[in-house]
Design a protein around this motif. Structure first.
Motif, PDB file in Angstrom:
ATOM      1  N   ALA A 110     -23.647   2.170  44.988  1.00  0.00           N
ATOM      2  CA  ALA A 110     -23.539   1.299  43.824  1.00  0.00           C
ATOM      3  C   ALA A 110     -22.170   1.175  42.507  1.00  0.00           C
ATOM      4  CB  ALA A 110     -24.326   1.902  42.656  1.00  0.00           C
ATOM      5  N   ARG A 111     -21.508   2.146  42.440  1.00  0.00           N
ATOM      6  CA  ARG A 111     -19.949   2.163  41.904  1.00  0.00           C
ATOM      7  C   ARG A 111     -19.382   1.734  42.550  1.00  0.00           C
ATOM      8  NH1 ARG A 111     -17.435   7.632  40.171  1.00  0.00           N
ATOM      9  NH2 ARG A 111     -16.055   6.634  39.115  1.00  0.00           N
ATOM     10  N   LEU A 112     -18.887   1.315  44.004  1.00  0.00           N
ATOM     11  CA  LEU A 112     -18.080   1.111  44.564  1.00  0.00           C
ATOM     12  C   LEU A 112     -18.250  -0.520  44.063  1.00  0.00           C
ATOM     13  CD1 LEU A 112     -15.807   0.688  46.575  1.00  0.00           C
ATOM     14  CD2 LEU A 112     -17.029   0.151  48.824  1.00  0.00           C
ATOM     15  N   VAL A 113     -20.021  -1.174  44.083  1.00  0.00           N
ATOM     16  CA  VAL A 113     -20.007  -2.524  44.031  1.00  0.00           C
ATOM     17  C   VAL A 113     -19.301  -3.301  42.749  1.00  0.00           C
ATOM     18  CG1 VAL A 113     -21.629  -3.972  43.814  1.00  0.00           C
ATOM     19  CG2 VAL A 113     -21.872  -3.260  45.895  1.00  0.00           C
ATOM     20  N   ASN A 114     -19.508  -1.853  41.890  1.00  0.00           N
ATOM     21  CA  ASN A 114     -19.432  -2.244  39.906  1.00  0.00           C
ATOM     22  C   ASN A 114     -17.652  -1.969  39.443  1.00  0.00           C
ATOM     23  OD1 ASN A 114     -21.767  -2.135  39.240  1.00  0.00           O
ATOM     24  ND2 ASN A 114     -21.912  -0.263  39.247  1.00  0.00           N
ATOM     25  N   GLU A 115     -17.141  -1.687  40.549  1.00  0.00           N
ATOM     26  CA  GLU A 115     -15.845  -1.242  40.791  1.00  0.00           C
ATOM     27  C   GLU A 115     -15.557  -2.453  40.796  1.00  0.00           C
ATOM     28  OE1 GLU A 115     -13.147   1.156  39.705  1.00  0.00           O
ATOM     29  OE2 GLU A 115     -14.703   2.517  39.253  1.00  0.00           O
ATOM     30  N   ALA A 116     -15.152  -3.720  42.338  1.00  0.00           N
ATOM     31  CA  ALA A 116     -14.500  -4.104  42.532  1.00  0.00           C
ATOM     32  C   ALA A 116     -15.510  -5.421  41.821  1.00  0.00           C
ATOM     33  CB  ALA A 116     -15.874  -4.790  43.782  1.00  0.00           C
ATOM     34  N   LEU A 117     -16.377  -5.383  41.526  1.00  0.00           N
ATOM     35  CA  LEU A 117     -16.785  -6.499  39.945  1.00  0.00           C
ATOM     36  C   LEU A 117     -15.823  -6.162  38.643  1.00  0.00           C
ATOM     37  CD1 LEU A 117     -18.751  -8.782  38.714  1.00  0.00           C
ATOM     38  CD2 LEU A 117     -19.686  -6.452  37.121  1.00  0.00           C
ATOM     39  N   THR A 118     -15.691  -4.863  38.282  1.00  0.00           N
ATOM     40  CA  THR A 118     -14.749  -5.118  37.180  1.00  0.00           C
ATOM     41  C   THR A 118     -13.193  -5.427  37.294  1.00  0.00           C
ATOM     42  OG1 THR A 118     -16.555  -2.863  36.637  1.00  0.00           O
ATOM     43  CG2 THR A 118     -13.921  -2.690  35.699  1.00  0.00           C
ATOM     44  N   ARG A 119     -13.006  -5.112  38.419  1.00  0.00           N
ATOM     45  CA  ARG A 119     -11.513  -5.371  38.961  1.00  0.00           C
ATOM     46  C   ARG A 119     -11.716  -6.664  39.681  1.00  0.00           C
ATOM     47  NH1 ARG A 119      -8.428  -0.964  39.302  1.00  0.00           N
ATOM     48  NH2 ARG A 119     -10.647   1.132  39.554  1.00  0.00           N
ATOM     49  N   GLY A 120     -12.472  -7.186  39.504  1.00  0.00           N
ATOM     50  CA  GLY A 120     -12.485  -9.136  39.818  1.00  0.00           C
ATOM     51  C   GLY A 120     -12.212  -9.552  40.937  1.00  0.00           C
ATOM     52  N   LEU A 121     -12.937  -8.944  42.124  1.00  0.00           N
ATOM     53  CA  LEU A 121     -12.161  -8.268  43.718  1.00  0.00           C
ATOM     54  C   LEU A 121     -14.083  -8.640  43.848  1.00  0.00           C
ATOM     55  CD1 LEU A 121     -10.163  -5.174  43.557  1.00  0.00           C
ATOM     56  CD2 LEU A 121      -9.297  -7.874  44.050  1.00  0.00           C
ATOM     57  N   SER A 122     -13.890  -9.836  45.364  1.00  0.00           N
ATOM     58  CA  SER A 122     -14.925 -10.490  45.512  1.00  0.00           C
ATOM     59  C   SER A 122     -15.039  -9.622  46.963  1.00  0.00           C
ATOM     60  CB  SER A 122     -15.121 -11.943  46.197  1.00  0.00           C
ATOM     61  OG  SER A 122     -16.148 -12.423  46.939  1.00  0.00           O
ATOM     62  N   GLY A 123     -16.597  -8.809  47.921  1.00  0.00           N
ATOM     63  CA  GLY A 123     -17.120  -9.295  49.277  1.00  0.00           C
ATOM     64  C   GLY A 123     -17.944  -8.104  49.388  1.00  0.00           C
TER      65      GLY A 123
END
Length: 303
Positions: A110-123
């Motif tokens: 869940a943290r990885l998914v949120n980290e990607a969102l915070t950094r504007g990264l999709s996938g």
């Protein structure tokens, strides 16, 4: 089995926490399970390597777990050592180009998914709502038949007991539905994910749609291990179990979820024996009805 010797050798070691007789119900999403002889948290690679070396030398059986989100532990517990990854394995880092995200195996998915969102990264939007750790998700290639985490993995670093650190690039691992060719006897330490820049609003909207679908179709909030069986090719396990009339089937405090028949839930008073009984009944009924041998996704410990 040199359990006493192992406990003595590991107690007080740097970056190592050792607990005797820990109830594993505290460490599984099923909230079920007896005690482990030893519960060891390793906060660094050095601590992990030393722990595995000691356990091997003393002939103590061991297993590594994450958050226990796909694990059923026997009521009698586990005669051996349960090892989990701590502080050093919960890190995140981003490369200079801002597209490659590295995460430790002990970090929450869940943290990885949120980290990607915070950094504007999709996938990784499809992974929102999936419990567990990054290491567990990579090991089992978490996701669905259409989207899985292996599709965005660039590199994986593992520890092979007795040999040391191993590195696998994208071309060295084959990913499939709930499978990968990563060696089963190696411990995932970290993984690197190659993602695509995107607008945060677009990423958030995809995450919200995915989460809404999970809430609509899965028994969110109930203690379970997620999907119990893998889907056979071109078939839905949930649909087959439902067609067998097993939605709502109960044993003790365990029930085949009325929301999704491939979820077997703990209603608060379940034992591991109850869960195992329901799993066996569902497996047997589907085989008798369809001639299909269902493959469990749930891992069994101590049985």
């Amino acid at each position: 089995m040199g359990l006493f010797n192992a406990t003595y050798a590991l107690s007080g070691q740097i970056d190592t926490e050792v607990v005797e007789g820990e109830r594993l119900a505290r460490h599984t999403s099923y909230r079920i399970g007896g005690k482990a002889d030893l519960f060891i948290t390793c906060h660094s690679y050095h601590a992990l390597r030393r722990t595995i070396e000691v356990l091997a030398r003393e002939q103590v059986p061991w297993v590594v777990i994450g958050k226990g989100s796909n694990l059923l532990v026997a009521d009698t517990g586990y005669r051996g050592a349960v090892v989990t990854l701590g502080r050093e394995f919960s890190h995140f880092s981003l490369d200079e180009e801002g597209r490659v995200l590295t995460a430790g195996a002990g970090a929450l998915l869940a943290r990885l998914v949120n980290e990607a969102l915070t950094r504007g990264l999709s996938g990784l939007e499809f992974a929102v709502g999936i419990p567990g750790t990054v290491g567990g998700a990579v090991s089992m290639n978490a996701g669905s038949r259409k989207e899985w985490i292996g599709s965005v993995v660039r590199d994986v670093v593992t520890y092979r007991p007795g040999a040391g650190i191993r590195h696998y690039g994208r071309g060295e691992v084959t990913w499939g539905y709930r499978t990968s060719t990563l060696p089963r006897d190696e411990i995932v330490l970290e993984a690197t994910f190659e993602l695509e820049p995107a607008l945060k609003q677009d990423i958030r909207e995809r995450m919200e749609r995915s989460l809404a679908r999970r809430r609509r179709t899965q028994p969110i909030g109930k203690a379970s291990c997620g999907s119990v069986f893998r889907n056979p090719p071109d078939r839905s396990v949930g649909a087959m179990i439902e067609e067998c009339g097993l939605k709502g089937y109960r044993v003790g405090g365990v029930e085949v979820s009325p929301v999704h028949a491939n979820f077997i839930v703990n209603n608060g008073t379940a034992s591991a024996a109850d869960v195992a009984s329901v799993i066996q009944h569902v497996h047997r009924t589907v085989k008798e009805t369809y001639g299909i041998e269902l493959q469990p996704e749930v891992k069994f410990l101590g049985f």
